[in-house]
Design a protein around this motif. Structure first.
Motif, mmCIF file in Angstrom:
data_model
loop_
_atom_site.group_PDB
_atom_site.id
_atom_site.type_symbol
_atom_site.label_atom_id
_atom_site.label_comp_id
_atom_site.label_asym_id
_atom_site.label_seq_id
_atom_site.Cartn_x
_atom_site.Cartn_y
_atom_site.Cartn_z
ATOM 1 N N SER A 212 0.831 -1.204 0.000
ATOM 2 C CA SER A 212 0.000 0.000 0.000
ATOM 3 C C SER A 212 0.866 1.256 0.000
ATOM 4 O O SER A 212 1.873 1.340 0.709
ATOM 5 N N THR A 213 0.475 2.234 -0.806
ATOM 6 C CA THR A 213 1.180 3.517 -0.793
ATOM 7 C C THR A 213 0.595 4.477 0.247
ATOM 8 O O THR A 213 1.111 5.579 0.414
ATOM 9 N N LYS A 214 -0.461 4.057 0.928
ATOM 10 C CA LYS A 214 -1.082 4.877 1.959
ATOM 11 C C LYS A 214 -0.932 4.194 3.320
ATOM 12 O O LYS A 214 -0.962 2.959 3.412
ATOM 13 N N PRO A 215 -0.782 4.961 4.405
ATOM 14 C CA PRO A 215 -0.733 4.356 5.740
ATOM 15 C C PRO A 215 -2.025 3.592 6.029
ATOM 16 O O PRO A 215 -3.106 4.000 5.593
ATOM 17 N N VAL A 216 -1.903 2.511 6.786
ATOM 18 C CA VAL A 216 -3.050 1.657 7.092
ATOM 19 C C VAL A 216 -3.159 1.497 8.605
ATOM 20 O O VAL A 216 -2.197 1.106 9.273
ATOM 21 N N ILE A 217 -4.342 1.814 9.128
ATOM 22 C CA ILE A 217 -4.623 1.694 10.559
ATOM 23 C C ILE A 217 -5.670 0.600 10.758
ATOM 24 O O ILE A 217 -6.727 0.633 10.128
ATOM 25 N N ALA A 218 -5.389 -0.363 11.625
ATOM 26 C CA ALA A 218 -6.376 -1.382 11.974
ATOM 27 C C ALA A 218 -7.146 -0.916 13.201
ATOM 28 O O ALA A 218 -6.546 -0.566 14.222
ATOM 29 N N ALA A 219 -8.465 -0.906 13.100
ATOM 30 C CA ALA A 219 -9.337 -0.625 14.248
ATOM 31 C C ALA A 219 -10.020 -1.945 14.592
ATOM 32 O O ALA A 219 -11.075 -2.273 14.058
ATOM 33 N N ILE A 220 -9.393 -2.705 15.468
ATOM 34 C CA ILE A 220 -9.798 -4.091 15.738
ATOM 35 C C ILE A 220 -10.895 -4.074 16.787
ATOM 36 O O ILE A 220 -10.640 -3.952 17.983
ATOM 37 N N ASN A 221 -12.133 -4.204 16.323
ATOM 38 C CA ASN A 221 -13.297 -3.970 17.177
ATOM 39 C C ASN A 221 -13.786 -5.197 17.919
ATOM 40 O O ASN A 221 -14.727 -5.109 18.714
#
Length: 283
Positions: free
Chosen positions: A99-108
């Motif tokens: 990915s060229t964009k930052p990725v944030i996991a919101a693990i719900n």
């Protein structure tokens, strides 16, 4: 874009990818794998997207591979010309890695099996207080997948990684936080807001091209043979960015005590600072 197993929504520079099979605890299918890859193809191609958040609908993040088909779930057809068929989870994590964009996991909620390993190439992992994790591959008679034997030891250290992988046991968000798998634990009702706040801080204060180059530097240098590899790539990056309008604007905004207004885009202005780097093929 319309999907069957996920949702993709873009708002204020943030693309939210929601795993969307809540009645099946967002268990991963071949279709979901393909749709996640397609979603990341879209977020990479769009300069309107600065950060990607991945979360789950309902009470789970992802309960792992869909096992409703029974014991043959992990059967794989013979590859052509003797080639071993590719692990679908690995195809997903390699796409996220690129990915060229930052990725944030919101693990719900629960993140088990591929539901845990898919988060490993994401840059920042946040979890709700009720989230639980497991890498249960040895309990299912298989092996770690989704490139997790590469990612997990680098994120949490070898000793912690093998303990979780060997036992396959379920563990809490608190243990995941203590072990370095996730960076923060939030109440369920504030988890997504915390992820969006972090994304907004990136969007409002940073140059898109600088963030993409930084992401590539950090991930690719994890496999570098010597720090000289980092020195070479960083020197190229400093030369390319230092002579750009981004650097002029960043310094000027700092001196004028105002928010920066970066205008260069990842799609058109990303320099190649990894001359000679070739993405390994599958063999």
């Amino acid at each position: 874009m319309k999907f069957n197993t996920i949702r993709l929504e873009v708002d204020d520079g943030i693309a939210t990818v929601t795993l969307d099979r809540p009645d099946q605890l967002n268990a991963c299918t071949t279709e979901m794998k393909s749709e996640i890859i397609e979603a990341f193809d879209h977020t990479d191609a769009s300069d309107a997207v600065r950060v990607v958040i991945v979360t789950g609908s309902g009470r789970a993040f992802c309960a792992g591979a869909d096992l409703s088909g029974g014991g043959s779930r992990f059967d794989a057809p013979e590859g052509t010309d003797g080639e071993v068929p590719r692990d679908g989870g690995g195809e997903m994590t390699l796409r996220i890695y690129d990915s060229t964009k930052p990725v944030i996991a919101a693990i719900n909620g629960p993140a088990v099996g591929v539901g845990a390993t898919i988060t490993l190439p994401m840059d920042i992992r946040l979890a709700s207080e009720g989230a639980k994790f497991a890498f249960p591959f040895t309990r299912r008679g298989i092996v770690p997948e989704s490139c997790s034997s590469w990612f997990l030891p680098r994120l949490v250290g070898v000793e912690r990684a093998v303990e979780w992988l060997y036992t396959g046991r379920l563990f809490t968000a608190a243990e995941a936080h203590e072990g370095g798998l996730i960076s923060a634990v939030h109440p369920p009702e504030t988890l997504l807001a915390a992820a969006r706040s972090l994304a907004a801080e990136i969007i409002e204060n940073t140059a898109p091209v600088s963030v993409t180059l930084t992401r590539q530097l950090v991930w690719r240098m994890l496999g570098a043979a010597h720090p000289m590899d980092a020195h070479i790539a960083e020197s190229r990056g400093m030369r390319a960015q230092g002579a750009s309008s981004d650097a002029y604007e960043g310094v000027t905004a700092f001196l004028e005590k105002r928010p920066p207004r970066f205008t260069r885009n990842v799609s058109s202005d990303l320099p190649d600072i990894f001359t000679g780097w070739v993405r390994p093929g599958y063999r």
